[in-house]
Scaffold this motif. Structure first.
Motif, PDB file in Angstrom:
ATOM      1  N   LEU A   1       0.815  -1.215   0.000  1.00  0.00           N
ATOM      2  CA  LEU A   1       0.000   0.000   0.000  1.00  0.00           C
ATOM      3  C   LEU A   1       0.849   1.265   0.000  1.00  0.00           C
ATOM      4  O   LEU A   1       0.386   2.327  -0.421  1.00  0.00           O
ATOM      5  CB  LEU A   1      -0.934   0.011   1.214  1.00  0.00           C
ATOM      6  N   GLY A   2       2.058   1.155   0.487  1.00  0.00           N
ATOM      7  CA  GLY A   2       2.961   2.306   0.507  1.00  0.00           C
ATOM      8  C   GLY A   2       2.465   3.431   1.393  1.00  0.00           C
ATOM      9  O   GLY A   2       2.059   3.212   2.527  1.00  0.00           O
ATOM     10  N   SER A   3       2.427   4.638   0.847  1.00  0.00           N
ATOM     11  CA  SER A   3       2.103   5.820   1.654  1.00  0.00           C
ATOM     12  C   SER A   3       0.632   5.911   2.060  1.00  0.00           C
ATOM     13  O   SER A   3       0.289   6.718   2.926  1.00  0.00           O
ATOM     14  CB  SER A   3       2.504   7.087   0.905  1.00  0.00           C
ATOM     15  N   VAL A   4      -0.239   5.111   1.451  1.00  0.00           N
ATOM     16  CA  VAL A   4      -1.643   5.129   1.876  1.00  0.00           C
ATOM     17  C   VAL A   4      -1.915   4.139   3.008  1.00  0.00           C
ATOM     18  O   VAL A   4      -3.012   4.141   3.568  1.00  0.00           O
ATOM     19  CB  VAL A   4      -2.626   4.883   0.695  1.00  0.00           C
ATOM     20  N   ALA A   5      -0.935   3.315   3.363  1.00  0.00           N
ATOM     21  CA  ALA A   5      -1.122   2.344   4.446  1.00  0.00           C
ATOM     22  C   ALA A   5      -1.541   3.011   5.756  1.00  0.00           C
ATOM     23  O   ALA A   5      -2.463   2.521   6.423  1.00  0.00           O
ATOM     24  CB  ALA A   5       0.137   1.498   4.641  1.00  0.00           C
ATOM     25  N   PRO A   6      -0.913   4.124   6.170  1.00  0.00           N
ATOM     26  CA  PRO A   6      -1.363   4.761   7.416  1.00  0.00           C
ATOM     27  C   PRO A   6      -2.821   5.221   7.361  1.00  0.00           C
ATOM     28  O   PRO A   6      -3.523   5.153   8.371  1.00  0.00           O
ATOM     29  CB  PRO A   6      -0.425   5.956   7.578  1.00  0.00           C
ATOM     30  N   LEU A   7      -3.266   5.659   6.206  1.00  0.00           N
ATOM     31  CA  LEU A   7      -4.674   6.070   6.082  1.00  0.00           C
ATOM     32  C   LEU A   7      -5.605   4.877   6.265  1.00  0.00           C
ATOM     33  O   LEU A   7      -6.547   4.921   7.059  1.00  0.00           O
ATOM     34  CB  LEU A   7      -4.926   6.696   4.703  1.00  0.00           C
TER      35      LEU A   7
ATOM     36  N   ASN B   1     -11.186  10.174  11.362  1.00  0.00           N
ATOM     37  CA  ASN B   1     -10.325  10.775  12.378  1.00  0.00           C
ATOM     38  C   ASN B   1      -8.997  10.023  12.516  1.00  0.00           C
ATOM     39  O   ASN B   1      -7.919  10.618  12.488  1.00  0.00           O
ATOM     40  CB  ASN B   1     -11.074  10.814  13.711  1.00  0.00           C
ATOM     41  N   HIS B   2      -9.074   8.724  12.656  1.00  0.00           N
ATOM     42  CA  HIS B   2      -7.863   7.945  12.910  1.00  0.00           C
ATOM     43  C   HIS B   2      -7.038   7.717  11.643  1.00  0.00           C
ATOM     44  O   HIS B   2      -5.816   7.571  11.726  1.00  0.00           O
ATOM     45  CB  HIS B   2      -8.219   6.640  13.615  1.00  0.00           C
ATOM     46  N   ALA B   3      -7.684   7.710  10.501  1.00  0.00           N
ATOM     47  CA  ALA B   3      -6.939   7.637   9.239  1.00  0.00           C
ATOM     48  C   ALA B   3      -6.055   8.871   9.101  1.00  0.00           C
ATOM     49  O   ALA B   3      -4.849   8.769   8.824  1.00  0.00           O
ATOM     50  CB  ALA B   3      -7.897   7.526   8.051  1.00  0.00           C
ATOM     51  N   VAL B   4      -6.639  10.025   9.321  1.00  0.00           N
ATOM     52  CA  VAL B   4      -5.884  11.277   9.216  1.00  0.00           C
ATOM     53  C   VAL B   4      -4.818  11.360  10.313  1.00  0.00           C
ATOM     54  O   VAL B   4      -3.689  11.788  10.053  1.00  0.00           O
ATOM     55  CB  VAL B   4      -6.839  12.500   9.256  1.00  0.00           C
TER      56      VAL B   4
ATOM     57  N   VAL C   1      -0.921  11.731   9.256  1.00  0.00           N
ATOM     58  CA  VAL C   1      -0.122  12.895   9.666  1.00  0.00           C
ATOM     59  C   VAL C   1       1.054  12.442  10.526  1.00  0.00           C
ATOM     60  O   VAL C   1       2.187  12.922  10.354  1.00  0.00           O
ATOM     61  CB  VAL C   1      -0.985  13.935  10.403  1.00  0.00           C
ATOM     62  N   TYR C   2       0.817  11.492  11.428  1.00  0.00           N
ATOM     63  CA  TYR C   2       1.894  10.959  12.263  1.00  0.00           C
ATOM     64  C   TYR C   2       3.003  10.380  11.367  1.00  0.00           C
ATOM     65  O   TYR C   2       4.182  10.683  11.547  1.00  0.00           O
ATOM     66  CB  TYR C   2       1.366   9.880  13.207  1.00  0.00           C
ATOM     67  N   ASP C   3       2.623   9.560  10.408  1.00  0.00           N
ATOM     68  CA  ASP C   3       3.604   8.941   9.512  1.00  0.00           C
ATOM     69  C   ASP C   3       4.334   9.995   8.687  1.00  0.00           C
ATOM     70  O   ASP C   3       5.561   9.920   8.500  1.00  0.00           O
ATOM     71  CB  ASP C   3       2.907   7.935   8.594  1.00  0.00           C
ATOM     72  N   LEU C   4       3.608  10.977   8.237  1.00  0.00           N
ATOM     73  CA  LEU C   4       4.206  12.073   7.471  1.00  0.00           C
ATOM     74  C   LEU C   4       5.231  12.831   8.311  1.00  0.00           C
ATOM     75  O   LEU C   4       6.352  13.096   7.859  1.00  0.00           O
ATOM     76  CB  LEU C   4       3.092  13.015   6.988  1.00  0.00           C
ATOM     77  N   MET C   5       4.865  13.159   9.536  1.00  0.00           N
ATOM     78  CA  MET C   5       5.763  13.892  10.429  1.00  0.00           C
ATOM     79  C   MET C   5       6.979  13.057  10.805  1.00  0.00           C
ATOM     80  O   MET C   5       8.096  13.586  10.887  1.00  0.00           O
ATOM     81  CB  MET C   5       5.036  14.364  11.687  1.00  0.00           C
ATOM     82  N   MET C   6       6.786  11.773  11.043  1.00  0.00           N
ATOM     83  CA  MET C   6       7.928  10.918  11.363  1.00  0.00           C
ATOM     84  C   MET C   6       8.890  10.842  10.178  1.00  0.00           C
ATOM     85  O   MET C   6      10.106  10.799  10.369  1.00  0.00           O
ATOM     86  CB  MET C   6       7.465   9.515  11.757  1.00  0.00           C
ATOM     87  N   GLY C   7       8.354  10.848   8.958  1.00  0.00           N
ATOM     88  CA  GLY C   7       9.206  10.846   7.770  1.00  0.00           C
ATOM     89  C   GLY C   7      10.004  12.132   7.650  1.00  0.00           C
ATOM     90  O   GLY C   7      11.160  12.116   7.231  1.00  0.00           O
TER      91      GLY C   7
END
Length: 161
Positions: A73-79, A145-148, A152-158
């Motif tokens: 899924l790559g970058s959509v996995a956190p969503l 809510n939790h998808a976002v 955002v958490y994954d984005l910030m950690m990156g």
């Protein structure tokens, strides 16, 4: 905080505009129940809901993110996995949330009922289904809510690592 949750519940459930604003609601609770009513009414069910819920939330997300599906899924996995974990954490504790809301939405007094008393009465009056009233909108809200949140958490950690 617990007191804010209590005020939110009372404001949302009020009929006939009992309180003009949140401050008036706080004043009424303090006048009728004191500081204990503001800070601890519904605290037991809140803890019973929150502790397992967050455990489920992070475990489900962590396990899903370690699968091969997450890599695909790559970058959509956190969503996607954020949405799944958000729903997974609510389903088992939702009946407790219903009871917590009923406890927090009543003013203390002579007929002060415990969360267990409220649950028993709810079951007698409306059956098992009453413990799941409103679950669908909660799942829709939780998934977004939790998808976002995890995206955002994954984005910030990156960005930070």
């Amino acid at each position: 905080p617990q007191w804010a949750e209590r005020v939110k519940v009372m404001m949302q459930a009020q009929q006939n505009s009992l309180y003009a604003n949140e401050l008036e609601c706080v004043r009424a609770v303090l006048q009728n129940e004191g500081w204990t009513g503001l800070f601890s009414r519904g605290l037991g069910p809140t803890l019973v809901r929150e502790v397992p819920s967050y455990g489920i939330y992070f475990v489900v997300y962590g396990v899903l993110m370690q699968t091969a599906v997450a890599e695909n899924l790559g970058s959509v996995a956190p969503l996607i996995f954020g949405a799944i974990s958000g729903c997974a954490c609510w389903i088992p504790v939702y009946p407790v949330d219903v009871v917590k809301t009923l406890v927090q939405n009543t003013e203390g007094g002579a007929d002060d009922s415990s969360a267990i008393d409220v649950a028993i009465q709810l079951y007698k009056d409306e059956g098992v289904g009453a413990f799941f009233n409103g679950l669908t909108p909660k799942m829709l809200r939780a998934s977004v809510n939790h998808a976002v949140t995890f995206w955002v958490y994954d984005l910030m950690m990156g960005v930070l690592t």
